[in-house]
Write a protein that holds these residues in place. Structure first.
Motif, PDB file in Angstrom:
ATOM      1  N   SER A 120     -10.224  10.783  -1.069  1.00 21.65           N
ATOM      2  CA  SER A 120      -9.301   9.646  -0.934  1.00 21.65           C
ATOM      3  C   SER A 120      -9.794   8.445  -1.716  1.00 21.65           C
ATOM      4  CB  SER A 120      -9.148   9.278   0.544  1.00 21.65           C
ATOM      5  OG  SER A 120      -8.547  10.328   1.271  1.00 21.65           O
ATOM      6  N   ALA A 160      -0.708   4.820  -0.424  1.00 23.30           N
ATOM      7  CA  ALA A 160      -1.344   5.523   0.688  1.00 23.30           C
ATOM      8  C   ALA A 160      -0.397   6.513   1.350  1.00 23.30           C
ATOM      9  CB  ALA A 160      -1.852   4.514   1.716  1.00 23.30           C
ATOM     10  N   TYR A 216       3.999  17.893   1.495  1.00 21.78           N
ATOM     11  CA  TYR A 216       2.962  17.229   0.702  1.00 21.78           C
ATOM     12  C   TYR A 216       3.506  17.002  -0.713  1.00 21.78           C
ATOM     13  CZ  TYR A 216      -0.439  18.082   4.391  1.00 21.78           C
ATOM     14  OH  TYR A 216      -1.102  18.069   5.583  1.00 21.78           O
ATOM     15  N   ALA A 251      -6.713   8.065  -3.910  1.00 24.33           N
ATOM     16  CA  ALA A 251      -5.900   7.151  -3.094  1.00 24.33           C
ATOM     17  C   ALA A 251      -4.982   7.810  -2.062  1.00 24.33           C
ATOM     18  CB  ALA A 251      -5.086   6.205  -3.972  1.00 24.33           C
ATOM     19  N   PRO A 252      -4.250   8.918  -2.350  1.00 25.44           N
ATOM     20  CA  PRO A 252      -3.332   9.437  -1.328  1.00 25.44           C
ATOM     21  C   PRO A 252      -4.054   9.979  -0.091  1.00 25.44           C
ATOM     22  CG  PRO A 252      -2.780  10.301  -3.490  1.00 25.44           C
ATOM     23  CD  PRO A 252      -4.119   9.652  -3.608  1.00 25.44           C
ATOM     24  N   ALA A 253      -3.266  10.192   0.967  1.00 22.90           N
ATOM     25  CA  ALA A 253      -3.798  10.797   2.184  1.00 22.90           C
ATOM     26  C   ALA A 253      -4.152  12.255   1.895  1.00 22.90           C
ATOM     27  CB  ALA A 253      -2.774  10.709   3.304  1.00 22.90           C
ATOM     28  N   VAL A 254      -5.345  12.687   2.311  1.00 20.48           N
ATOM     29  CA  VAL A 254      -5.866  14.001   1.951  1.00 20.48           C
ATOM     30  C   VAL A 254      -5.962  14.892   3.189  1.00 20.48           C
ATOM     31  CG1 VAL A 254      -7.856  15.247   1.018  1.00 20.48           C
ATOM     32  CG2 VAL A 254      -7.159  13.049   0.013  1.00 20.48           C
ATOM     33  N   THR A 255      -5.540  16.148   3.028  1.00 20.11           N
ATOM     34  CA  THR A 255      -5.706  17.167   4.056  1.00 20.11           C
ATOM     35  C   THR A 255      -6.313  18.401   3.407  1.00 20.11           C
ATOM     36  OG1 THR A 255      -3.774  16.373   5.273  1.00 20.11           O
ATOM     37  CG2 THR A 255      -4.573  18.582   5.795  1.00 20.11           C
ATOM     38  N   ARG A 277       0.787  12.145  -0.073  1.00 18.81           N
ATOM     39  CA  ARG A 277      -0.042  13.130   0.624  1.00 18.81           C
ATOM     40  C   ARG A 277      -0.417  14.256  -0.338  1.00 18.81           C
ATOM     41  NH1 ARG A 277       4.201  11.965   3.709  1.00 18.81           N
ATOM     42  NH2 ARG A 277       5.240  13.960   3.254  1.00 18.81           N
ATOM     43  N   ASN A 300       0.820  -1.216   0.000  1.00 20.91           N
ATOM     44  CA  ASN A 300       0.000   0.000   0.000  1.00 20.91           C
ATOM     45  C   ASN A 300       0.854   1.267   0.000  1.00 20.91           C
ATOM     46  OD1 ASN A 300      -2.434   1.305  -0.154  1.00 20.91           O
ATOM     47  ND2 ASN A 300      -2.775   1.335   2.062  1.00 20.91           N
ATOM     48  N   THR A 324     -12.830  14.673   2.845  1.00 17.73           N
ATOM     49  CA  THR A 324     -11.551  13.964   2.649  1.00 17.73           C
ATOM     50  C   THR A 324     -11.767  12.499   2.282  1.00 17.73           C
ATOM     51  OG1 THR A 324     -11.462  13.523   5.031  1.00 17.73           O
ATOM     52  CG2 THR A 324     -10.321  15.494   4.221  1.00 17.73           C
ATOM     53  N   GLU A 325     -12.789  11.867   2.845  1.00 17.51           N
ATOM     54  CA  GLU A 325     -13.034  10.452   2.554  1.00 17.51           C
ATOM     55  C   GLU A 325     -13.399  10.240   1.088  1.00 17.51           C
ATOM     56  OE1 GLU A 325     -15.870   6.751   4.117  1.00 17.51           O
ATOM     57  OE2 GLU A 325     -15.940   8.723   5.095  1.00 17.51           O
TER      58      GLU A 325
END
Length: 414
Positions: free
Chosen positions: A71, A52, A96, A75-79, A55, A49, A67-68
Motif C-alpha cells: 500500500s 484509497a 477489485y 496507494a490502493p487498498a490491498v488484499t 482495490r 483521498n 499489505t502495508e
C-alpha cells in the motif's frame, strides 16, 4: 480627428457586438477564472483521498511483501490472495480494480482498462521491487538497515542563482521559473490568437467594403487615412477590452484561489498575480496588435474580392507565427544571443521580449528600447499603410503591381 473617432466608435461597436467576439470573450474569461483555480481543485481532490478507494488483489508467490508495504508504494487498498486465478476473477467481477502477481523480481499486473493510473501503479510496483532488491543486496554485503536508509534517502540541496551584469547574486530563481514559463506559454497563445483574430476581422471588413462598393461612399465623406486609422484603433480597442477582461478575471481567480502550498507539480501550478508581468502583457499586446493591424489594413486594401483575402494575409501571418515559435523555442535558452537580438526586432518583440520579461532575463533598459522601437515602427507602418490604403481604396479590379506600390511609397523622397 472627428472622422477618426467616428469610424473608431463604429468599428468598435460592430466588432464588439459580433457573436464570434462575444463567444471568444466569454471563453477567455471562463478560462482565466478556471486556470488559476486548478491547483486548489487538485488539492481538494487529493484531500478526498479518492485513490484509497482503489482495490487491488495481490498474489505474492515468494511471500516477500505484506499489505502495508504494498500500500505504501501503490496507494490502493490491498488484499492478499492465494491464487492468481481467483484474483483475476475478482477483477472481472468488479470486486477489485487490479490483480497483481508478484513472482520473484518480476510482476504481472492485470487490468480491465488502460489509463494513467495504471502507468503510475506500474512505476510504483517497479520501485517497490527495485528497493527490495537493493535492500537484499546491501544486506548480503553486510550493510545494516540504518546505513541503507541513509544511503537511499540522500538528496543533495541545490540552488540556482541569478547573476546581475555586475556579477552580484540577485535571487534564487528555480522556484519561480516554472510558474513564469507557464505565464509565458499561456500569454503567448493569447497574443498569437488575438493578433490572428483581429487581423482577420480587419481584412474581411476592408475587402467586403471594396467588393460591395461601400468604400466608394465612405471615402467621399472621410479621408482614406482617417478611415484606416479609425478601423485599426476601433478593432484594437475591442481586442484590448477583451484582454482587460481576461486579465481582470485571472487576477480575481488568483486572489481567491491562489496561495496553494505544495511541492513538486502542485507547487509549480500555483500561479500568483504579478502586476508587472500583466502590465507588460497589455503594453506589448497593444503595441504588437497596432503594428500588425496596420499591415493587415494596408494589404487588404489592395484586393477587391473575398477570394483574394486569404492570400494577402500570408505575410503578416508568417511574421506572427515566426514570433510565436521564436518565443517558444527561446524558452529553452532565454539568455542566448539570438533571443536577445530577436527580442528587439519590433515585429517579434511582442512575443520574444515578453517571454524574456516573464523569465526575468530582460533588463529594464532593454524593455524600454523594445517599447520605443515598437512605437516608432507603429508610426512608420501607419504612414506607409495610409499611402497604400489610399491607393488601394481607389483601385478596383486588378491588384496593384509591386512597381505601383513602390512608386507611391517612394514618391515623397523623389
Amino acid at each position: 480627428m472627428k472622422q477618426i473617432l467616428t469610424v473608431l466608435r463604429f468599428e468598435f461597436m460592430t466588432f464588439a457586438r459580433s457573436g464570434a467576439f462575444i463567444g471568444i470573450t466569454i471563453f477567455m474569461v471562463l478560462l482565466a477564472l478556471i486556470g488559476p483555480a486548478i491547483p486548489r481543485a487538485i488539492q481538494l481532490i487529493n484531500g478526498l483521498n479518492i485513490a484509497a478507494e482503489r482495490r487491488i488483489a495481490v498474489v505474492d508467490t515468494a511471500n516477500r511483501f505484506d499489505t502495508e508495504t504494498i500500500s505504501g508504494y501503490v496507494a490502493p487498498a490491498v488484499t492478499l490472495f492465494g491464487d492468481i486465478r481467483e484474483a483475476r476473477e475478482a477483477v472481472v467481477s468488479g470486486d477489485y480494480h487490479y490483480a497483481l502477481h508478484l513472482h520473484g523480481d518480476n510482476f504481472t499486473l492485470y487490468i480491465t482498462a488502460m489509463g494513467i493510473s495504471v502507468m503510475n501503479m506500474e512505476a510504483g510496483i517497479a520501485s517497490m521491487l527495485r528497493d527490495r532488491y537493493r535492500f537484499e543486496a546491501y544486506s548480503a554485503l553486510g550493510i545494516d538497515a540504518d546505513t541503507q536508509l541513509a544511503i537511499a534517502g540522500f538528496f543533495p540541496a541545490s540552488e540556482i542563482m541569478n547573476l546581475s551584469p555586475a556579477g552580484d547574486i540577485t535571487e534564487d530563481t528555480a522556484g519561480g521559473f516554472v510558474t513564469n514559463m507557464i505565464f509565458s506559454y499561456v500569454l503567448s497563445f493569447v497574443l498569437y490568437f488575438g493578433l490572428l483574430a483581429g487581423g482577420s476581422y480587419i481584412v474581411t471588413t476592408v475587402v467586403r467594403e471594396k467588393s460591395t462598393k461601400t468604400m466608394e461612399l465612405l471615402i467621399t465623406s472621410c479621408k482614406a487615412g482617417h478611415l484606416m486609422n479609425g478601423k485599426v484603433l476601433g478593432v484594437s480597442a475591442a481586442i484590448l477590452t477583451q484582454l482587460a477582461l481576461m486579465v481582470s478575471s485571472a487576477a480575481l481567480s488568483m486572489a481567491l484561489f491562489g496561495g496553494v502550498e505544495g511541492d513538486g507539480f502542485l507547487g509549480m501550478l500555483n500561479l500568483t498575480f504579478d502586476p508587472y508581468i500583466m502590465g507588460m502583457l497589455v503594453v506589448f499586446f497593444f503595441l504588437g496588435f497596432l503594428i500588425y493591424a496596420y499591415i493587415y489594413a494596408a494589404l487588404s486594401s489592395t484586393v477587391s474580392r473575398m477570394e483574394d483575402a486569404s492570400s494577402i494575409q500570408t505575410l503578416p501571418m508568417m511574421l506572427v507565427m515566426g514570433g510565436f515559435f521564436m518565443a517558444i523555442f527561446g524558452m529553452t535558452n532565454p539568455g542566448a544571443l539570438w533571443v536577445n537580438v530577436v527580442s528587439h526586432i519590433p515585429f517579434f518583440a511582442p512575443f520574444v521580449m515578453f517571454m524574456r520579461i516573464c523569465l526575468g532575463t530582460a533588463a529594464v533598459w532593454e524593455v524600454a528600447i523594445s517599447v520605443s522601437a515598437q512605437i516608432l515602427t507603429i508610426f512608420a507602418v501607419a504612414w506607409l499603410g495610409a499611402r497604400i490604403y489610399r491607393m488601394g481604396t481607389l483601385m478596383y479590379g486588378n491588384k496593384p503591381r509591386i512597381r505601383d506600390l513602390c512608386s507611391i511609397l517612394l514618391a515623397p523622397f523623389s
